[in-house]
Design a protein around this motif. Structure first.
Motif, PDB file in Angstrom:
ATOM      1  N   ALA A   1      -4.378   4.358   4.276  1.00 57.26           N
ATOM      2  CA  ALA A   1      -3.694   5.534   3.476  1.00 57.26           C
ATOM      3  C   ALA A   1      -2.490   5.990   4.243  1.00 57.26           C
ATOM      4  CB  ALA A   1      -4.873   7.124   3.834  1.00 57.26           C
ATOM      5  N   THR A   2      -2.126   5.737   5.667  1.00 55.96           N
ATOM      6  CA  THR A   2      -0.983   5.859   6.384  1.00 55.96           C
ATOM      7  C   THR A   2      -0.885   4.811   6.968  1.00 55.96           C
ATOM      8  OG1 THR A   2      -2.336   6.325   8.140  1.00 55.96           O
ATOM      9  CG2 THR A   2      -1.910   7.861   6.551  1.00 55.96           C
ATOM     10  N   THR A   3       0.551   4.669   7.748  1.00 57.57           N
ATOM     11  CA  THR A   3       1.184   2.797   8.370  1.00 57.57           C
ATOM     12  C   THR A   3       0.075   3.066   9.363  1.00 57.57           C
ATOM     13  OG1 THR A   3       3.298   4.502   8.839  1.00 57.57           O
ATOM     14  CG2 THR A   3       3.367   2.965   7.332  1.00 57.57           C
ATOM     15  N   PHE A   4       0.064   4.343   9.912  1.00 56.16           N
ATOM     16  CA  PHE A   4      -0.752   4.586  11.407  1.00 56.16           C
ATOM     17  C   PHE A   4      -1.820   3.541  11.112  1.00 56.16           C
ATOM     18  CE2 PHE A   4      -3.753   5.658  14.261  1.00 56.16           C
ATOM     19  CZ  PHE A   4      -4.007   5.206  15.393  1.00 56.16           C
ATOM     20  N   VAL A   5      -2.577   3.807  10.542  1.00 53.36           N
ATOM     21  CA  VAL A   5      -4.071   3.059   9.964  1.00 53.36           C
ATOM     22  C   VAL A   5      -3.990   0.977   9.919  1.00 53.36           C
ATOM     23  CG1 VAL A   5      -6.388   3.275   8.443  1.00 53.36           C
ATOM     24  CG2 VAL A   5      -5.235   4.784   8.713  1.00 53.36           C
TER      25      VAL A   5
ATOM     26  N   ASP B   1       7.948   8.742   5.401  1.00 51.81           N
ATOM     27  CA  ASP B   1       7.569   8.862   6.879  1.00 51.81           C
ATOM     28  C   ASP B   1       6.205   8.233   7.355  1.00 51.81           C
ATOM     29  OD1 ASP B   1       5.411  10.272   5.337  1.00 51.81           O
ATOM     30  OD2 ASP B   1       6.094  12.047   6.002  1.00 51.81           O
ATOM     31  N   GLY B   2       5.886   7.653   6.091  1.00 48.71           N
ATOM     32  CA  GLY B   2       4.565   6.671   6.936  1.00 48.71           C
ATOM     33  C   GLY B   2       2.819   7.214   6.409  1.00 48.71           C
ATOM     34  N   ARG B   3       3.041   8.894   6.109  1.00 53.04           N
ATOM     35  CA  ARG B   3       2.069   9.354   5.787  1.00 53.04           C
ATOM     36  C   ARG B   3       1.599   9.834   4.848  1.00 53.04           C
ATOM     37  NH1 ARG B   3      -0.233  10.522  10.156  1.00 53.04           N
ATOM     38  NH2 ARG B   3      -1.289  11.821   9.269  1.00 53.04           N
ATOM     39  N   LYS B   4       1.917   8.895   3.628  1.00 54.90           N
ATOM     40  CA  LYS B   4       1.131   8.571   2.676  1.00 54.90           C
ATOM     41  C   LYS B   4       0.896   7.414   1.780  1.00 54.90           C
ATOM     42  CE  LYS B   4       1.948  11.519  -1.807  1.00 54.90           C
ATOM     43  NZ  LYS B   4       3.316  11.397  -2.350  1.00 54.90           N
ATOM     44  N   ARG B   5      -0.092   7.315   1.310  1.00 49.95           N
ATOM     45  CA  ARG B   5      -0.508   6.229   0.707  1.00 49.95           C
ATOM     46  C   ARG B   5       0.744   5.820  -0.905  1.00 49.95           C
ATOM     47  NH1 ARG B   5      -2.712   1.038   1.030  1.00 49.95           N
ATOM     48  NH2 ARG B   5      -3.075  -0.183  -1.181  1.00 49.95           N
TER      49      ARG B   5
ATOM     50  N   ARG C   1       2.930  -8.822  -5.611  1.00 49.30           N
ATOM     51  CA  ARG C   1       2.507  -7.829  -6.112  1.00 49.30           C
ATOM     52  C   ARG C   1       1.079  -6.569  -5.390  1.00 49.30           C
ATOM     53  NH1 ARG C   1       3.461  -3.835  -5.370  1.00 49.30           N
ATOM     54  NH2 ARG C   1       3.948  -1.794  -6.443  1.00 49.30           N
ATOM     55  N   GLU C   2       0.193  -7.388  -5.794  1.00 45.52           N
ATOM     56  CA  GLU C   2      -1.139  -7.160  -5.724  1.00 45.52           C
ATOM     57  C   GLU C   2      -0.969  -6.588  -4.216  1.00 45.52           C
ATOM     58  OE1 GLU C   2      -1.250 -10.451  -7.470  1.00 45.52           O
ATOM     59  OE2 GLU C   2      -0.220  -9.043  -8.435  1.00 45.52           O
ATOM     60  N   LYS C   3      -0.071  -7.745  -3.543  1.00 40.94           N
ATOM     61  CA  LYS C   3      -0.863  -7.328  -2.109  1.00 40.94           C
ATOM     62  C   LYS C   3      -0.094  -6.710  -1.199  1.00 40.94           C
ATOM     63  CE  LYS C   3      -3.991 -10.747  -1.982  1.00 40.94           C
ATOM     64  NZ  LYS C   3      -5.489 -10.446  -1.479  1.00 40.94           N
ATOM     65  N   LEU C   4       0.672  -6.010  -2.117  1.00 40.29           N
ATOM     66  CA  LEU C   4       2.146  -4.893  -1.091  1.00 40.29           C
ATOM     67  C   LEU C   4       1.278  -3.538  -1.214  1.00 40.29           C
ATOM     68  CD1 LEU C   4       5.338  -5.195  -3.358  1.00 40.29           C
ATOM     69  CD2 LEU C   4       4.313  -7.184  -1.213  1.00 40.29           C
ATOM     70  N   HIS C   5       1.930  -2.925   0.524  1.00 38.80           N
ATOM     71  CA  HIS C   5       1.449  -1.820   0.983  1.00 38.80           C
ATOM     72  C   HIS C   5       2.652  -1.095   0.553  1.00 38.80           C
ATOM     73  CE1 HIS C   5      -2.974  -3.568   1.367  1.00 38.80           C
ATOM     74  NE2 HIS C   5      -1.893  -4.314   1.903  1.00 38.80           N
ATOM     75  N   LEU C   6       2.610   0.145  -0.327  1.00 40.99           N
ATOM     76  CA  LEU C   6       3.512   1.634  -0.110  1.00 40.99           C
ATOM     77  C   LEU C   6       3.446   2.457   0.028  1.00 40.99           C
ATOM     78  CD1 LEU C   6       4.718   0.467  -4.009  1.00 40.99           C
ATOM     79  CD2 LEU C   6       5.235  -0.304  -1.887  1.00 40.99           C
ATOM     80  N   PHE C   7       3.818   2.706   1.275  1.00 43.30           N
ATOM     81  CA  PHE C   7       3.814   4.047   2.038  1.00 43.30           C
ATOM     82  C   PHE C   7       5.596   4.856   1.719  1.00 43.30           C
ATOM     83  CE2 PHE C   7       1.502   1.324   3.964  1.00 43.30           C
ATOM     84  CZ  PHE C   7       0.422   1.297   3.586  1.00 43.30           C
TER      85      PHE C   7
END
Lengths: 361, 282
Positions: A227-231, A354-358, A345-351
């Motif tokens: 859900a976030t860049t931290f996770v 600020d990295g707080r939201k997927r 494309r399917e393997k990309l994670h977009l945030f």
């Protein structure tokens, strides 16, 4: 058998330090919940609050339908396994396990049958008369487990129980804990900073950071959709590669689908070394800087051409801008070689920036 | 232990034996003198070999006493000293382990000021506060009693501090495990803390017993009755005889007897004593 529900639980220390800033977690009956996070994220504090060893500043802790904020640890019907085991050094293994039962006024023959049963399960039967100092680390760990089991509590609490064991034993005990918990079907809360332990043990994974819950859910679901860049960078080893989506190089490839995304993440195993450019995916030219061969797989550390556009998700996690690629086998490019890696494309994670939201594209 | 070879090892041993001889010789003289006739000692003709009066002298010392100054057999004095030393040792350990428990494990108002108060009493041994202490004991009608002998010496900052330091090394998890195991403050103290303190208590007991046994000034002040005098006072009284000859064999026998209980305590508790001083295992 019991649910454990935390509702907006808070902990503020007298000095004003906010250790837990409002946590909501719901652990179902018989489930294995793992709290994971870096040092100082509040996971141990939270566990100790459930145990009753720390007072609760705000919110409610509910065990089996009863709010236990003001209940003494002994009356919460929980058992805890400590990091350093906390065995009574002057008592034999038998008495270590029997002590809590005696304090509850249980009959000696009932105690005996429970302790012997637990000892049999944990393969401690030949050592019942020994003192803790005569046992190895793994055996002490099992005594600590036995002390929890004989109580037949509603909830098991584990505070980093494996961190004092060597790597090999840790893996063996991890499997044992999981098997035991499945068989007893007792609700468990387990604290660890080891993301691998967290992934393998958990029914529900709670990722914590800075006194807050970053994400709760099934471990694989969290791995697949952080859900976030931290996770994203905390779960998975080596961590996910995070890059600025605003960089021209990437933006042009993502096209319109990037939307308001500020950061794009790609797991090391989702890259392939290829000359092709998958449509909608990301292709990066890299210069190989280091190679790590671990047998079944190889990690390739590469530098991108445009250094300045890197994003460090968590400081110290990665030298900014370094890209890790995980490839199967041992065949790898040479150091200094220029390669192209691509992810579909399917393997990309977009945030968000600020990295707080997927962002789901 | 450093391994030393041949010559150097012999030198070390010779030095040690010389040391032992210097320390042990007076003790030997005392034992020899306690088996001789008084006349021989008084004339300065004491032999360095045992005389033939061992049983006679010791019988008289223990059960009859000197003909003059002390008016009580040494048996009574030993009993008095023993009761006093035991009361002091046991009392000090009991009081200080309880107060250390309170200071380390309980949060109560003025905890630190109380700790410092206890700490400050280190600077006020009996000798410094002798008048007020005497006054209190006298007002409580405890002169010439075991309570009067022992009670003022029981309060002890040293032992409290020692237990405090020890308790602070006991991992917090033990307390937490006890709480989860349903042990209240009393059970935790009795079932966990006391057994863990066993070696510390033994070491303290040895030190405090000898300290109590060797008390001189305080018993001298508060006991006036002959049947309450302690052995240390007795020896002193036996030596200063105004008009008669000092009965040296009896004095020496008393001195030897006065040495025995501390030696006995040290020998019996040596193992625990050493462990209590060096133990790190928790």
């Amino acid at each position: 058998m019991a649910n454990v529900t935390l509702r907006n639980v808070r902990k503020t220390y007298p000095g004003g330090f906010e250790a837990i800033k409002g946590v909501d977690v719901d652990v179902g009956d018989g489930q294995f919940c793992v709290l994971v996070g870096p040092s100082g994220c509040g996971k141990s504090t939270l566990l100790r609050m459930v145990a009753g060893l720390e007072t609760v500043t705000g919110g409610e802790i509910d065990i089996g339908g009863k709010i236990v904020n003001q209940v003494e640890p002994a009356d919460r019907d929980i058992a805890m396994v400590f990091q350093n085991y906390a065995l009574y050094p002057h008592m034999s293994v038998y008495n270590n396990m029997a002590y809590g039962l005696r304090n509850r006024g249980m009959k000696e023959d009932e105690i005996k049958s429970r302790v012997e049963e637990a000892a049999r399960v944990l393969e401690l039967s030949p050592m019942l008369e020994r003192k803790p100092r005569q046992l190895s680390g793994g055996q002490r760990q099992r005594v600590a487990m036995g002390r929890a089991i004989v109580r037949q509590p509603k909830v098991f609490l584990f505070d980093e129980p494996l961190s004092n064991l060597d790597a090999k034993l840790r893996i063996a005990m991890r499997v044992e804990i999981r098997k035991l918990q499945r068989r007893l079907n007792t609700t468990s809360i387990y604290v660890t900073h080891d993301q691998l332990e967290a992934m393998t043990l958990a029914d529900i994974l709670v990722v914590m950071n800075g006194g807050q819950v970053e994400q709760v859910g099934n471990p694989l679901a969290i791995y697949e959709k952080p859900a976030t860049t931290f996770v994203a960078s905390f779960i998975g080893a080596p961590p996910m590669n995070l890059m600025s989506a605003r960089a021209d190089e990437i933006k042009s490839q993502l096209g319109g689908s990037a939307g308001e995304a500020g950061i794009v993440g790609i797991r090391p195993e989702d890259f392939v070394i290829t000359a092709d450019s998958p449509a909608g995916g990301v292709t990066l030219p890299l210069t190989v800087e280091a190679i790590e061969r671990v047998g079944a797989e190889t990690f390739v550390y590469g530098a991108r051409a445009h250094d300045e556009q890197r994003v460090a998700a968590t400081p110290g996690e990665l030298p900014p801008g370094e890209i890790i690629v995980r490839i199967p086998g041992t065949a790898a490019p040479a150091i200094g070689e220029k390669i192209r890696v691509a992810a579909v494309r399917e393997k990309l994670h977009l945030f968000s920036g600020d990295g707080r939201k997927r962002i789901e594209a | 232990m450093v391994e030393e070879e041949g010559f150097r090892r012999y030198v070390a041993h010779i030095i040690l034996w010389i040391g032992i001889a210097i320390v042990a010789f007076p003790v030997y003289i005392a034992i020899i003198a306690s088996t001789q006739e008084n006349a021989l000692i008084a004339n300065g003709q004491m032999s360095l070999l045992p005389g033939g009066h061992f049983f006679e002298v010791y019988y008289q010392t223990i059960f009859v006493g000197t003909t003059g100054s002390t008016r009580e057999p040494v048996g009574t004095m030993m009993l008095n000293s023993l009761v006093m030393a035991l009361m002091i040792a046991v009392g000090k350990i009991a009081i200080s382990i309880i107060s250390a428990y309170a200071i380390v494990y309980f949060r109560f108002p003025f905890r630190m000021p109380i700790f410092w108060l206890i700490f400050i009493t280190l600077m006020l041994p009996v000798e410094v506060r002798i008048y007020p202490t005497y006054k209190i004991v006298a007002d409580l009608h405890m002169l010439d009693s075991y309570a009067g002998l022992a009670l003022p010496l029981i309060a002890s900052a040293t032992a409290t501090l020692l237990f405090r330091q020890f308790f602070m090394t006991v991992p917090d998890e033990l307390l937490e495990a006890s709480r989860i195991d349903g042990a209240g403050p009393f059970r935790f103290f009795w079932d966990t803390l006391l057994p863990l303190s066993r070696t510390n208590m033994a070491a303290l007991f040895v030190i405090l017993f000898i300290l109590g046994w060797n008390q001189y000034l305080w018993p001298l002040l508060i006991t006036t009755r002959d049947d309450m005098q302690t052995i240390q006072i007795g020896i002193r009284k036996m030596i200063t005889t105004s008009d008669a000859l000092t009965e040296w064999p009896l004095v020496m026998a008393t001195a030897v007897l006065a040495m025995l209980p501390p030696v006995f305590v040290v020998v019996v508790m040596q193992k625990l004593f050493v462990r209590g001083l060096v133990e790190t295992e928790k």
